[in-house]
Design a protein around this motif. Sequence first.
Motif, PDB file in Angstrom:
ATOM      1  N   ILE A  55       9.031  -1.228  -6.135  1.00  0.00           N
ATOM      2  CA  ILE A  55       9.502  -2.120  -5.074  1.00  0.00           C
ATOM      3  C   ILE A  55      10.967  -2.494  -5.271  1.00  0.00           C
ATOM      4  O   ILE A  55      11.737  -2.466  -4.323  1.00  0.00           O
ATOM      5  CB  ILE A  55       8.626  -3.373  -4.883  1.00  0.00           C
ATOM      6  CG1 ILE A  55       7.186  -2.946  -4.521  1.00  0.00           C
ATOM      7  CG2 ILE A  55       9.190  -4.288  -3.790  1.00  0.00           C
ATOM      8  CD1 ILE A  55       6.214  -4.087  -4.373  1.00  0.00           C
ATOM      9  N   TYR A  97       8.141  -0.877   1.773  1.00  0.00           N
ATOM     10  CA  TYR A  97       7.130  -0.096   2.489  1.00  0.00           C
ATOM     11  C   TYR A  97       5.711  -0.574   2.173  1.00  0.00           C
ATOM     12  O   TYR A  97       4.867  -0.663   3.056  1.00  0.00           O
ATOM     13  CB  TYR A  97       7.284   1.391   2.149  1.00  0.00           C
ATOM     14  CG  TYR A  97       6.264   2.282   2.819  1.00  0.00           C
ATOM     15  CD1 TYR A  97       6.368   2.581   4.171  1.00  0.00           C
ATOM     16  CD2 TYR A  97       5.202   2.821   2.099  1.00  0.00           C
ATOM     17  CE1 TYR A  97       5.447   3.399   4.794  1.00  0.00           C
ATOM     18  CE2 TYR A  97       4.269   3.638   2.709  1.00  0.00           C
ATOM     19  CZ  TYR A  97       4.395   3.931   4.066  1.00  0.00           C
ATOM     20  OH  TYR A  97       3.463   4.728   4.683  1.00  0.00           O
ATOM     21  N   ARG A  98       5.440  -0.884   0.925  1.00  0.00           N
ATOM     22  CA  ARG A  98       4.080  -1.219   0.504  1.00  0.00           C
ATOM     23  C   ARG A  98       3.706  -2.688   0.712  1.00  0.00           C
ATOM     24  O   ARG A  98       2.575  -3.071   0.444  1.00  0.00           O
ATOM     25  CB  ARG A  98       3.875  -0.838  -0.963  1.00  0.00           C
ATOM     26  CG  ARG A  98       4.007   0.658  -1.176  1.00  0.00           C
ATOM     27  CD  ARG A  98       3.744   1.134  -2.596  1.00  0.00           C
ATOM     28  NE  ARG A  98       4.180   0.265  -3.654  1.00  0.00           N
ATOM     29  CZ  ARG A  98       3.388  -0.201  -4.628  1.00  0.00           C
ATOM     30  NH1 ARG A  98       2.133   0.139  -4.680  1.00  0.00           N
ATOM     31  NH2 ARG A  98       3.881  -0.977  -5.557  1.00  0.00           N
ATOM     32  N   THR A 109       9.883   2.986  -4.140  1.00  0.00           N
ATOM     33  CA  THR A 109       8.659   2.891  -3.358  1.00  0.00           C
ATOM     34  C   THR A 109       7.527   2.259  -4.154  1.00  0.00           C
ATOM     35  O   THR A 109       6.793   1.426  -3.646  1.00  0.00           O
ATOM     36  CB  THR A 109       8.234   4.274  -2.839  1.00  0.00           C
ATOM     37  OG1 THR A 109       9.279   4.783  -2.011  1.00  0.00           O
ATOM     38  CG2 THR A 109       6.955   4.192  -2.029  1.00  0.00           C
ATOM     39  N   PHE A 110       7.384   2.635  -5.423  1.00  0.00           N
ATOM     40  CA  PHE A 110       6.275   2.109  -6.216  1.00  0.00           C
ATOM     41  C   PHE A 110       6.660   0.882  -7.028  1.00  0.00           C
ATOM     42  O   PHE A 110       5.850  -0.022  -7.216  1.00  0.00           O
ATOM     43  CB  PHE A 110       5.696   3.215  -7.105  1.00  0.00           C
ATOM     44  CG  PHE A 110       5.094   4.316  -6.275  1.00  0.00           C
ATOM     45  CD1 PHE A 110       3.883   4.125  -5.622  1.00  0.00           C
ATOM     46  CD2 PHE A 110       5.757   5.515  -6.095  1.00  0.00           C
ATOM     47  CE1 PHE A 110       3.340   5.114  -4.816  1.00  0.00           C
ATOM     48  CE2 PHE A 110       5.223   6.514  -5.297  1.00  0.00           C
ATOM     49  CZ  PHE A 110       4.007   6.313  -4.660  1.00  0.00           C
ATOM     50  N   ASN A 143       9.165  -5.207   6.788  1.00  0.00           N
ATOM     51  CA  ASN A 143       7.983  -5.565   6.001  1.00  0.00           C
ATOM     52  C   ASN A 143       8.233  -6.776   5.116  1.00  0.00           C
ATOM     53  O   ASN A 143       7.283  -7.358   4.584  1.00  0.00           O
ATOM     54  CB  ASN A 143       7.516  -4.382   5.151  1.00  0.00           C
ATOM     55  CG  ASN A 143       6.951  -3.258   5.987  1.00  0.00           C
ATOM     56  OD1 ASN A 143       6.988  -3.287   7.211  1.00  0.00           O
ATOM     57  ND2 ASN A 143       6.414  -2.259   5.325  1.00  0.00           N
ATOM     58  N   ASP A 157      12.459  -1.361  -1.769  1.00  0.00           N
ATOM     59  CA  ASP A 157      11.703  -0.616  -0.765  1.00  0.00           C
ATOM     60  C   ASP A 157      10.450  -1.426  -0.477  1.00  0.00           C
ATOM     61  O   ASP A 157       9.564  -1.533  -1.318  1.00  0.00           O
ATOM     62  CB  ASP A 157      11.351   0.770  -1.304  1.00  0.00           C
ATOM     63  CG  ASP A 157      10.648   1.639  -0.275  1.00  0.00           C
ATOM     64  OD1 ASP A 157       9.923   1.083   0.588  1.00  0.00           O
ATOM     65  OD2 ASP A 157      10.795   2.864  -0.340  1.00  0.00           O
ATOM     66  N   ASP A 160       2.420  -5.845   2.626  1.00  0.00           N
ATOM     67  CA  ASP A 160       1.576  -6.089   3.795  1.00  0.00           C
ATOM     68  C   ASP A 160       1.950  -7.367   4.525  1.00  0.00           C
ATOM     69  O   ASP A 160       1.595  -7.550   5.683  1.00  0.00           O
ATOM     70  CB  ASP A 160       0.097  -6.169   3.370  1.00  0.00           C
ATOM     71  CG  ASP A 160      -0.426  -4.840   2.857  1.00  0.00           C
ATOM     72  OD1 ASP A 160      -0.067  -3.793   3.431  1.00  0.00           O
ATOM     73  OD2 ASP A 160      -1.191  -4.859   1.870  1.00  0.00           O
ATOM     74  N   TRP A 197      12.782  -0.458   4.712  1.00  0.00           N
ATOM     75  CA  TRP A 197      11.652  -1.078   5.418  1.00  0.00           C
ATOM     76  C   TRP A 197      11.824  -2.608   5.441  1.00  0.00           C
ATOM     77  O   TRP A 197      10.907  -3.358   5.084  1.00  0.00           O
ATOM     78  CB  TRP A 197      10.319  -0.684   4.780  1.00  0.00           C
ATOM     79  CG  TRP A 197      10.059   0.785   4.764  1.00  0.00           C
ATOM     80  CD1 TRP A 197      10.351   1.645   3.745  1.00  0.00           C
ATOM     81  CD2 TRP A 197       9.504   1.577   5.812  1.00  0.00           C
ATOM     82  NE1 TRP A 197       9.990   2.929   4.103  1.00  0.00           N
ATOM     83  CE2 TRP A 197       9.461   2.916   5.357  1.00  0.00           C
ATOM     84  CE3 TRP A 197       9.023   1.283   7.089  1.00  0.00           C
ATOM     85  CZ2 TRP A 197       8.969   3.963   6.132  1.00  0.00           C
ATOM     86  CZ3 TRP A 197       8.530   2.324   7.860  1.00  0.00           C
ATOM     87  CH2 TRP A 197       8.511   3.642   7.384  1.00  0.00           C
TER      88      TRP A 197
END
Length: 149
Positions: A66, A83-84, A63-64, A112, A81, A86, A109
């Motif tokens: 990536i 998720y973050r 998540t952090f 994204n 991941d 944009d 995700w």
Amino acid sequence: MTGPATLDLPDLAAMERLGQAIARQLRAGDVVALSGGLGAGKTTLARAIIAALGHRGEVPSPTFTIVETYDALDPPLVHADFYRLDDPAEAEEIGLDDYRAGAALLAEWPENAGGFAHEAGCLSITLEIADSGRKAIVVPGDDWLGRMP
């Protein structure tokens, strides 16, 4: 499996069996695109696939970071991941194509990052929380047809 399927995943053991089935068929160039809401089980399924490929030890959620890479596995694996992100262009900025060269990709995700369903080697899995645990809606790309039981 020759087309879309819905699988019941009532417990962790069922999720692990699905991960093992995917790992047995995974090839370099494939993408396993994992969609679903927060807590639906994307990272749990990714960890089951990574473990079934032979990784021992911790599997951190990317998540952090990536992207996490597992070069010693067969096939080599990239766990991402998105998720973050944009904007899908950010996947290109982090060098996703370079990471993917000669490896399989587990993509949480995926929408994204612009999605991967258009790729023949994409196995799209949408995980949902259900009354009896989880359910997985599995849509194989053309290269996956006939590979999944």
